[in-house]
Scaffold this motif. Structure first.
Motif, PDB file in Angstrom:
ATOM      1  N   HIS A 103       0.795  -1.231   0.000  1.00  0.00           N
ATOM      2  CA  HIS A 103       0.000   0.000   0.000  1.00  0.00           C
ATOM      3  C   HIS A 103       0.832   1.289   0.000  1.00  0.00           C
ATOM      4  O   HIS A 103       0.271   2.370  -0.160  1.00  0.00           O
ATOM      5  N   ARG A 181     -15.373   1.978  10.177  1.00  0.00           N
ATOM      6  CA  ARG A 181     -14.619   1.364   9.081  1.00  0.00           C
ATOM      7  C   ARG A 181     -14.125   2.382   8.063  1.00  0.00           C
ATOM      8  O   ARG A 181     -13.191   2.107   7.302  1.00  0.00           O
ATOM      9  N   ASN A 182     -14.754   3.522   8.036  1.00  0.00           N
ATOM     10  CA  ASN A 182     -14.440   4.517   7.003  1.00  0.00           C
ATOM     11  C   ASN A 182     -13.717   5.744   7.534  1.00  0.00           C
ATOM     12  O   ASN A 182     -13.613   6.752   6.830  1.00  0.00           O
ATOM     13  N   SER A 185      -7.007   5.757   9.309  1.00  0.00           N
ATOM     14  CA  SER A 185      -5.880   5.790   8.372  1.00  0.00           C
ATOM     15  C   SER A 185      -4.670   5.115   9.012  1.00  0.00           C
ATOM     16  O   SER A 185      -4.608   4.928  10.227  1.00  0.00           O
ATOM     17  N   GLY A 228      -1.280   4.239   2.239  1.00  0.00           N
ATOM     18  CA  GLY A 228      -2.597   4.067   1.636  1.00  0.00           C
ATOM     19  C   GLY A 228      -3.378   5.366   1.660  1.00  0.00           C
ATOM     20  O   GLY A 228      -2.872   6.428   2.039  1.00  0.00           O
ATOM     21  N   GLY A 229      -4.645   5.293   1.285  1.00  0.00           N
ATOM     22  CA  GLY A 229      -5.464   6.484   1.179  1.00  0.00           C
ATOM     23  C   GLY A 229      -5.953   7.010   2.515  1.00  0.00           C
ATOM     24  O   GLY A 229      -5.965   6.295   3.526  1.00  0.00           O
ATOM     25  N   ASN A 231      -8.377   7.824   5.331  1.00  0.00           N
ATOM     26  CA  ASN A 231      -9.561   7.124   5.848  1.00  0.00           C
ATOM     27  C   ASN A 231      -9.739   5.730   5.249  1.00  0.00           C
ATOM     28  O   ASN A 231     -10.833   5.164   5.288  1.00  0.00           O
ATOM     29  N   GLN A 232      -8.661   5.166   4.714  1.00  0.00           N
ATOM     30  CA  GLN A 232      -8.745   3.840   4.100  1.00  0.00           C
ATOM     31  C   GLN A 232      -7.798   2.846   4.777  1.00  0.00           C
ATOM     32  O   GLN A 232      -7.299   1.911   4.154  1.00  0.00           O
ATOM     33  N   LYS A 235      -8.302  -1.023   4.426  1.00  0.00           N
ATOM     34  CA  LYS A 235      -7.739  -1.789   3.314  1.00  0.00           C
ATOM     35  C   LYS A 235      -6.366  -2.343   3.679  1.00  0.00           C
ATOM     36  O   LYS A 235      -6.020  -3.467   3.315  1.00  0.00           O
TER      37      LYS A 235
END
Length: 414
Positions: A103, A181-182, A185, A228-229, A231-232, A235
């Motif tokens: 990631h 879940r959203n 980070s 990674g992104g 708030n992601q 993943k």
């Protein structure tokens, strides 16, 4: 006996891992168990020098470009030294590296992955918090966006390597208003101002790994250190569950092997009533059960590793990995239990390392997600898969294969 599943390159790597294990001094093992060594720097440095860590990552970043079968094989061999050796080996080289390789940016891989796999720097994963363990999405650690950086505040505990790590992989809430879940980070956090190793735990077993509570107070984290992104983090977390749980299972086999090996030798030599105790079925059958459990555990590990390498559907992998973690850790704990039992009182002393192995492996069914959580995942994924296949008509309706299967009045569900 499972070498037939390995190619020549993998067999060579296995021998390299075994050669490395032979070089580790007995005193290091004893000093770690006595907490005289708080973090095994020299061990990790030598593993890095031999290019044994992160064998499944691309050569470009310091790996060997191999696969999960190779990784599980190496983790088992390292585990022979003791569970904590494999834990510290895997936390940096498998868990943290996995997140960054899958990631992260090339700049992050260059700065953190390459030197980590060389054994030049060390890393730890910060997941568990004081308020809860398996409730990952309930994290209270926060990272507030300040433009060119984030300000991180919070605490993590039971962090293997917390004492010796140079940087940490930390999950934090970045959107407090979003669904759990959203709003999380993932960050790379260097050991810098505001990062404190607050408390070192006195553990029942698996000592010497620097397990600590970490406190992050107003820590400035550069924007480029987000993995990674925004708030992601979920993943990243989801992909890391494979190395966390499959790696844990593989290393548990290696850690259990010495106990069964020692018990086999002891019961072959120890005599009672004029003959070796191994000739008594009450003894030999327990050793047989232990050996069977270890072989079954290996079979499951290699099957799951091959499934991951083949890119099987995520949901099926989630179930297989959870099954592996639960079955293998419990099987290895039972194998060590049997080893101690057949040795009698001497197995309960520190004349043999079986008592240390027994203590160490108690952790296996607790960390990286308790086995109760594994059972919950297994059940959830199994029921979903069952009804999906049933609805699609993919499987025979076996319920009808009974003489009175059409007796509808007898099939009452409410």
């Amino acid at each position: 006996m499972f070498d037939y599943l390995l190619n020549e390159k993998q067999k060579q790597l296995k021998q390299e891992a075994r050669d490395f294990v032979k070089t580790i001094p007995r005193q290091m093992i004893l000093d770690m168990d006595a907490d005289k060594i708080r973090f095994p720097r020299e061990f990790l440095q030598e593993a890095g020098r031999r290019n044994l860590m992160g064998c499944r990552y691309p050569e470009k970043w310091g790996g060997r470009g191999m696969d999960w079968v190779s990784t599980c094989m190496v983790m088992e061999e390292i585990g022979v030294l003791g569970y904590i050796f494999a834990c510290t080996f895997g936390v940096g080289a498998e868990l943290v590296c996995d997140a960054i390789v899958l990631h992260g940016t090339d700049a992050q891989k260059e700065k953190y992955v390459k030197p980590l796999l060389k054994g030049e720097i060390f890393a730890a994963e910060c997941l568990t918090e004081p308020r809860g363990g398996s409730d990952f999405f309930g994290t209270t650690t926060t990272a507030v966006d300040k433009g060119d950086h984030f300000v991180l505040n919070g605490q993590k505990r039971f962090i293997v390597g917390g004492e010796g790590a140079d940087f940490f992989l930390v999950y934090a809430k970045t959107d407090p208003d979003a669904e759990p879940r959203n709003g999380i980070s993932c960050f790379i956090v260097d050991r810098t101002d505001g990062v404190e190793t607050k408390y070192l735990y006195c553990l029942m077993g698996c000592r010497g790994g620097g397990a600590a509570r970490m406190v992050f107070k107003d820590v400035k984290v550069p924007k480029e250190n987000r993995v990674g992104g925004l708030n992601q983090g979920v993943k990243v977390f989801n992909t890391m569950m494979i190395p966390e749980r499959l790696g844990t299972a593989a290393m548990t086999i290696g850690a259990a092997v010495p106990a069964v090996d020692i018990a086999t030798g002891y019961t072959s030599k120890r005599k009672a009533f004029g003959r070796p105790v191994a000739q008594f079925q009450g003894v030999s059958f327990q050793v047989a059960e232990a050996v069977t459990l270890l072989d079954a555990a290996r079979a499951m590990i290699y099957t799951t590793a091959r499934a991951v390498d083949a890119g099987i559907h995520d949901k099926q992998i989630r179930r297989l990995v959870s099954e592996s973690k639960k079955f293998v850790t419990e099987s290895c704990q039972k194998a060590v239990h049997n080893a101690m039992q057949v040795m009698g009182g001497i197995g309960y002393t520190n004349i043999y390392p079986v008592e240390r192995i027994f203590r160490d492996l108690r952790l296996a069914s607790i960390w990286t997600g308790t086995n109760e959580v594994m059972a919950m995942i297994i059940a959830n994924e199994w029921y979903k898969a069952y009804w999906k296949d049933k609805s699609a008509g993919k499987i025979r309706d076996m319920e009808e294969d009974a003489q009175e299967s059409l007796a509808a009045d007898e099939k009452i569900f409410e």
